[in-house]
Motif scaffolding. Structure first.
Motif, PDB file in Angstrom:
ATOM      1  N   LEU A  98       0.822  -1.205   0.000  1.00 42.49           N
ATOM      2  CA  LEU A  98       0.000   0.000   0.000  1.00 42.49           C
ATOM      3  C   LEU A  98       0.861   1.262   0.000  1.00 42.49           C
ATOM      4  N   THR A  99       1.982   1.211   0.670  1.00 41.41           N
ATOM      5  CA  THR A  99       2.889   2.358   0.649  1.00 41.41           C
ATOM      6  C   THR A  99       3.586   2.491  -0.700  1.00 41.41           C
ATOM      7  N   TYR A 100       4.021   1.374  -1.274  1.00 36.86           N
ATOM      8  CA  TYR A 100       4.657   1.445  -2.596  1.00 36.86           C
ATOM      9  C   TYR A 100       3.684   2.006  -3.629  1.00 36.86           C
ATOM     10  N   ALA A 101       2.432   1.588  -3.560  1.00 38.50           N
ATOM     11  CA  ALA A 101       1.422   2.095  -4.497  1.00 38.50           C
ATOM     12  C   ALA A 101       1.149   3.572  -4.260  1.00 38.50           C
ATOM     13  N   ALA A 102       1.124   3.977  -2.988  1.00 39.42           N
ATOM     14  CA  ALA A 102       0.877   5.387  -2.665  1.00 39.42           C
ATOM     15  C   ALA A 102       2.029   6.258  -3.156  1.00 39.42           C
ATOM     16  N   HIS A 146       9.020  -0.995  -4.891  1.00 41.96           N
ATOM     17  CA  HIS A 146       9.220  -2.110  -3.963  1.00 41.96           C
ATOM     18  C   HIS A 146      10.611  -2.709  -4.136  1.00 41.96           C
ATOM     19  N   TYR A 147      10.965  -3.026  -5.373  1.00 40.42           N
ATOM     20  CA  TYR A 147      12.253  -3.674  -5.647  1.00 40.42           C
ATOM     21  C   TYR A 147      13.422  -2.782  -5.221  1.00 40.42           C
ATOM     22  N   PHE A 154       3.647   7.169   3.140  1.00 41.73           N
ATOM     23  CA  PHE A 154       4.591   6.306   3.852  1.00 41.73           C
ATOM     24  C   PHE A 154       3.883   5.496   4.934  1.00 41.73           C
ATOM     25  N   SER A 155       2.816   6.044   5.486  1.00 43.23           N
ATOM     26  CA  SER A 155       2.079   5.376   6.570  1.00 43.23           C
ATOM     27  C   SER A 155       0.917   4.533   6.061  1.00 43.23           C
ATOM     28  N   ALA A 156       0.729   4.471   4.752  1.00 43.29           N
ATOM     29  CA  ALA A 156      -0.391   3.689   4.201  1.00 43.29           C
ATOM     30  C   ALA A 156      -0.290   2.217   4.577  1.00 43.29           C
TER      31      ALA A 156
END
Length: 205
Positions: free
Chosen positions: A22-26, A40-41, A83-85
């Motif tokens: 969820l943070t990577y997507a945000a 992510h990677y 970052f907090s997602a």
């Protein structure tokens, strides 16, 4: 209860469900150059969060470094929200679990985390007030799996002569804690509370 047993919990995916995706997507919402999968990677390969979670840089330095790395255009507030997602809601029975265990063991928390994240989850006073001590990596100047962090927990709480049972969802952290001498258990987030109760049953008369 077996004498001299202390229990140390990791937080994320042990007591608090998290979803890193969820943070990577945000973050990906604020850049035209990287997908969530690429973020992510790169985050994992370059250990981008480690300096911040180890207390080696400020919130502003961390925000600026990640904004630059991923060419993100966002305010501090937007960054912190993204970052907090990953932080989901605490399970309804987490306080009950810690209350239950606290009647038999001293209970400690040891989390790799940051000031941005802790500002959000530490608002749950009904949970965090139950711990004998809360240890957060960014305040300690070191993060798991570095064994220095385990030694700090031992020294801070006079656990030198106690058996320490440690629950964490990260294999590297569990391996290093075992090498340090702790009874470390690798947690499956989907069965966390059951694993915890089952493992600690052997230490209760």
């Amino acid at each position: 209860m077996e004498a001299g047993v202390a229990v140390v919990f990791d937080l994320g995916n042990v007591l608090l469900p998290i979803r890193l995706d969820l943070t990577y997507a945000a973050f990906a919402n604020y850049t035209s150059y990287y997908s969530p999968e690429e973020i992510h990677y790169i985050t994992e390969q370059e250990a981008l969060w480690v300096p911040y979670e180890s207390g080696l840089e400020s919130c502003d330095q961390f925000r600026d470094r990640l904004r630059s790395r991923f060419q993100m255009e966002c305010t501090d507030e937007e960054f912190d929200h993204a970052f907090s997602a990953l932080l989901l809601d605490f399970p309804a029975d987490v306080v009950e679990l810690i209350h239950e265990l606290k009647s038999s063991f001293p209970i400690y928390l040891l989390s790799n985390t940051s000031k941005i994240h802790s500002n959000r989850f530490l608002t749950n006073d009904s949970l965090f007030n139950l711990f004998d001590q809360v240890h957060l990596s960014y305040e300690m100047g070191v993060s798991k799996p570095d064994q220095v962090i385990y030694q700090q927990v031992v020294n801070s709480n006079q656990l030198q002569n106690q058996r320490v049972v440690f629950f964490d969802d990260n294999q590297a952290n569990v391996r290093s804690a075992r090498d340090f001498g702790w009874d470390a258990v690798l947690i499956n987030p989907s069965t966390s509370f059951t694993q915890i109760r089952n493992h600690l049953h052997q230490y209760v008369n």
